[in-house]
Design a protein around this motif. Structure first.
Motif, PDB file in Angstrom:
ATOM      1  N   TYR A 208       0.808  -1.217   0.000  1.00 28.07           N
ATOM      2  CA  TYR A 208       0.000   0.000   0.000  1.00 28.07           C
ATOM      3  C   TYR A 208       0.845   1.273   0.000  1.00 28.07           C
ATOM      4  O   TYR A 208       0.570   2.223  -0.741  1.00 28.07           O
ATOM      5  CB  TYR A 208      -0.933  -0.005   1.216  1.00 28.07           C
ATOM      6  CG  TYR A 208      -0.224   0.249   2.522  1.00 28.07           C
ATOM      7  CD1 TYR A 208      -0.138   1.527   3.066  1.00 28.07           C
ATOM      8  CD2 TYR A 208       0.425  -0.789   3.184  1.00 28.07           C
ATOM      9  CE1 TYR A 208       0.560   1.758   4.238  1.00 28.07           C
ATOM     10  CE2 TYR A 208       1.124  -0.567   4.355  1.00 28.07           C
ATOM     11  CZ  TYR A 208       1.185   0.707   4.871  1.00 28.07           C
ATOM     12  OH  TYR A 208       1.889   0.941   6.019  1.00 28.07           O
ATOM     13  N   TRP A 209       1.904   1.292   0.823  1.00 30.46           N
ATOM     14  CA  TRP A 209       2.705   2.517   0.929  1.00 30.46           C
ATOM     15  C   TRP A 209       3.459   2.795  -0.365  1.00 30.46           C
ATOM     16  O   TRP A 209       3.577   3.954  -0.796  1.00 30.46           O
ATOM     17  CB  TRP A 209       3.685   2.408   2.099  1.00 30.46           C
ATOM     18  CG  TRP A 209       4.765   1.377   1.889  1.00 30.46           C
ATOM     19  CD1 TRP A 209       4.710   0.055   2.205  1.00 30.46           C
ATOM     20  CD2 TRP A 209       6.031   1.582   1.251  1.00 30.46           C
ATOM     21  NE1 TRP A 209       5.863  -0.588   1.827  1.00 30.46           N
ATOM     22  CE2 TRP A 209       6.696   0.327   1.241  1.00 30.46           C
ATOM     23  CE3 TRP A 209       6.668   2.696   0.704  1.00 30.46           C
ATOM     24  CZ2 TRP A 209       7.961   0.172   0.685  1.00 30.46           C
ATOM     25  CZ3 TRP A 209       7.937   2.530   0.153  1.00 30.46           C
ATOM     26  CH2 TRP A 209       8.570   1.274   0.154  1.00 30.46           C
ATOM     27  N   ALA A 210       3.974   1.731  -0.974  1.00 27.45           N
ATOM     28  CA  ALA A 210       4.734   1.880  -2.217  1.00 27.45           C
ATOM     29  C   ALA A 210       3.829   2.338  -3.351  1.00 27.45           C
ATOM     30  O   ALA A 210       4.204   3.197  -4.163  1.00 27.45           O
ATOM     31  CB  ALA A 210       5.401   0.552  -2.569  1.00 27.45           C
ATOM     32  N   LEU A 211       2.622   1.764  -3.411  1.00 30.36           N
ATOM     33  CA  LEU A 211       1.666   2.193  -4.431  1.00 30.36           C
ATOM     34  C   LEU A 211       1.258   3.641  -4.212  1.00 30.36           C
ATOM     35  O   LEU A 211       1.136   4.418  -5.168  1.00 30.36           O
ATOM     36  CB  LEU A 211       0.432   1.283  -4.390  1.00 30.36           C
ATOM     37  CG  LEU A 211       0.661  -0.167  -4.822  1.00 30.36           C
ATOM     38  CD1 LEU A 211      -0.575  -1.013  -4.519  1.00 30.36           C
ATOM     39  CD2 LEU A 211       1.012  -0.258  -6.302  1.00 30.36           C
ATOM     40  N   GLY A 212       1.045   4.012  -2.943  1.00 30.07           N
ATOM     41  CA  GLY A 212       0.682   5.395  -2.639  1.00 30.07           C
ATOM     42  C   GLY A 212       1.752   6.375  -3.074  1.00 30.07           C
ATOM     43  O   GLY A 212       1.449   7.433  -3.649  1.00 30.07           O
TER      44      GLY A 212
END
Length: 374
Positions: A208-212
Motif C-alpha cells: 500500500y505505501w509503495a503504491l501510494g
C-alpha cells in the motif's frame, strides 16, 4: 462456549500450503474439515522432515481434519463427492481454472444441488486474465508484483524471502476472510457464492505505501533507498562487534533522540546529512558486542531488537507466557510437537490441547456411514 464454526462442514480439495492453511484456520474455529485426497495423498505428506508416517509440514497444516481418499475422475467416487457437497457449507479448491469444471465439480454444478454452498477457489492469478492458467510458485508471485524487487541485499540483488507471503498473506488469509464474509451474507440472503481468490492480486494490498508513493507523486520506491527498504538511518539493520545484528526502527523523534542518547551520540540529532549520521551510527554499534547493546537498550522505549534465530525466538519468555506454542499435534506413533500457531483467538478454539493430523483415508468409512445416515 460453542465454537463459532461448529456445525459448518468444509470439503477441502486443496494440497500443499494455501488451501490447507485456510482450512486449518477454519478447523481451529470449529469447522468439520473433510480433506479429499487422491490415493497417493497430498504431496505434502511426502516432504521432509518426517513426523511419524507423514511429514512435519503435513501434520502442522492438517491437524484436526478428516481424510477421505477419492479418485475425482471415477464416476463412483465423483458421485460420493456430490453426495457430500449436498450437505456441505464450504468447498475450498486450488486447481487451475477449468479443472473442476472438467471434473463436473465446478461451482455452477454444485450450486444446482446446494444453492447455499460457498465455493472458494484459490489460484495464483485468478479465474480470468491472460495469466490465469500459468504455473507459478510463491517466489514468482512476489517477483511479478514488485514485492521481490524491493527486497535487495547489499549487492543490489533481490534476496529470496524466508516466508511464503504469497501463499499465506495473498492466499490463505484472504480466503478465510472472504469465506467468513460469505457465511455472513448467506445468513442474510440464504444463498452461497463463488469466491475468486487470486494470490497475486492480494499481494498488491501489502504494498500500500509503495503504491501510494508511486500513484500520488510519481516517486516509485527503490530497494535500499526508501523509508522501509533500507534508505533510512532510523529504519535499518546494524552489525555489532561480534557479528550479530540489531534491527533499529526509532522512526518517531522521541524514539530517535532516546536512541542517539543511549548510543552516546545525542549531537547527531542535529546533523542534517543522513549519510554522516548513518556512518557514525554504524561505527558506534559495530564497536560493541550484541550483549552490550542488549543491556543498554533493555527496558528502553527505542524500538530496537536483536536479530535472533527462529530457534531462539520460540524460546522467548514473552511468547511462552502468551501460550502460543502450548497446543500440540500428535502422530499416530506417539510423537508430539507444538501445533502451528494460527490467528484464531483462544476463545474461539477447542479446549482440546493435543490433536492429531489424519492418516491417509483414515475417515473414509466413518464419513460414508454418516452420508448414508443423512
Amino acid at each position: 462456549m460453542t465454537q463459532p464454526l461448529a456445525g459448518i462442514k468444509v470439503l477441502d480439495f486443496s494440497t500443499l500450503l494455501p488451501g490447507p492453511m485456510c482450512t486449518l484456520i477454519l478447523a481451529e474455529a470449529g469447522a468439520d474439515v473433510i480433506k479429499l485426497e487422491r490415493a497417493s495423498g497430498d504431496e505434502m505428506r511426502g516432504y521432509e522432515p518426517r513426523f511419524g508416517e507423514d511429514s512435519a509440514n503435513f501434520a502442522l497444516l492438517n491437524r484436526g481434519k478428516r481424510s477421505v481418499c477419492v479418485d475425482l475422475k471415477a464416476d463412483a467416487d465423483r458421485a460420493r463427492v456430490l453426495a457430500l457437497a449436498r450437505e456441505a457449507d464450504i468447498v475450498v479448491e486450488q486447481f487451475r481454472p477449468g479443472v473442476m469444471q472438467r471434473l463436473g465439480l465446478d461451482y455452477e454444478t454444485l450450486a444446482r444441488i446446494n444453492p447455499r454452498l460457498i465455493y472458494c477457489s484459490i489460484t495464483t492469478y485468478g479465474q480470468q486474465g491472460p495469466k490465469a492458467s500459468k504455473a507459478a510458485h510463491d517466489l514468482n508471485f512476489q517477483a511479478e508484483t514488485g514485492t521481490l524487487g524491493l527486497a535487495a541485499g547489499a549487492d543490489g540483488a533481490p534476496v529470496v524471502p524466508p516466508t511464503l507471503t504469497g501463499d499465506l498473506a495473498g492466499g490463505a488469509y484472504p480466503a478465510v476472510v472472504n469465506i467468513l464474509l460469505a457465511l455472513r451474507q448467506r445468513d442474510a440472503q440464504g444463498r452461497g457464492q463463488h469466491l475468486d481468490i487470486s494470490m497475486t492480486d492480494n499481494l498488491f494490498t501489502l504494498m500500500y505505501w509503495a503504491l501510494g508513493n508511486g500513484w500520488s507523486s510519481g516517486q516509485w520506491p527503490r530497494p535500499g533507498q526508501d523509508l522501509v527498504t533500507g534508505g533510512s538511518v532510523r529504519y535499518a539493520i546494524y552489525r555489532t562487534a561480534d557479528g550479530r545484528y540489531l534491527s533499529a526502527a526509532p522512526l518517531e523523534d522521541r524514539f530517535w533522540h532516546r536512541f542517539l542518547a543511549l548510543i552516546g551520540a545525542p549531537a547527531l540529532a542535529g546533523e542534517p546529512d543522513e549519510r554522516i549520521v548513518r556512518t557514525e551510527v554504524e561505527r558506534i554499534i559495530a564497536s560493541r558486542p550484541a550483549a552490550y547493546w542488549r543491556r543498554q537498550f533493555e527496558g528502553q522505549d527505542v524500538c530496537v531488537s536483536e536479530v535472533v534465530s527462529l530457534e531462539q525466538a520460540v524460546q522467548d519468555p514473552h511468547f511462552k507466557a502468551r501460550g502460543i506454542f502450548d497446543r500440540e499435534v500428535v502422530s499416530r506413533d506417539g510423537r508430539v510437537m507444538p501445533a502451528l500457531p494460527v490467528p484464531v483467538c483462544a476463545s474461539f478454539r477447542s479446549d482440546r490441547m493435543r490433536v492429531a493430523a489424519p492418516t491417509l483415508g483414515e475417515h473414509g468409512a466413518e464419513i460414508a456411514g454418516q452420508a448414508r445416515e443423512g
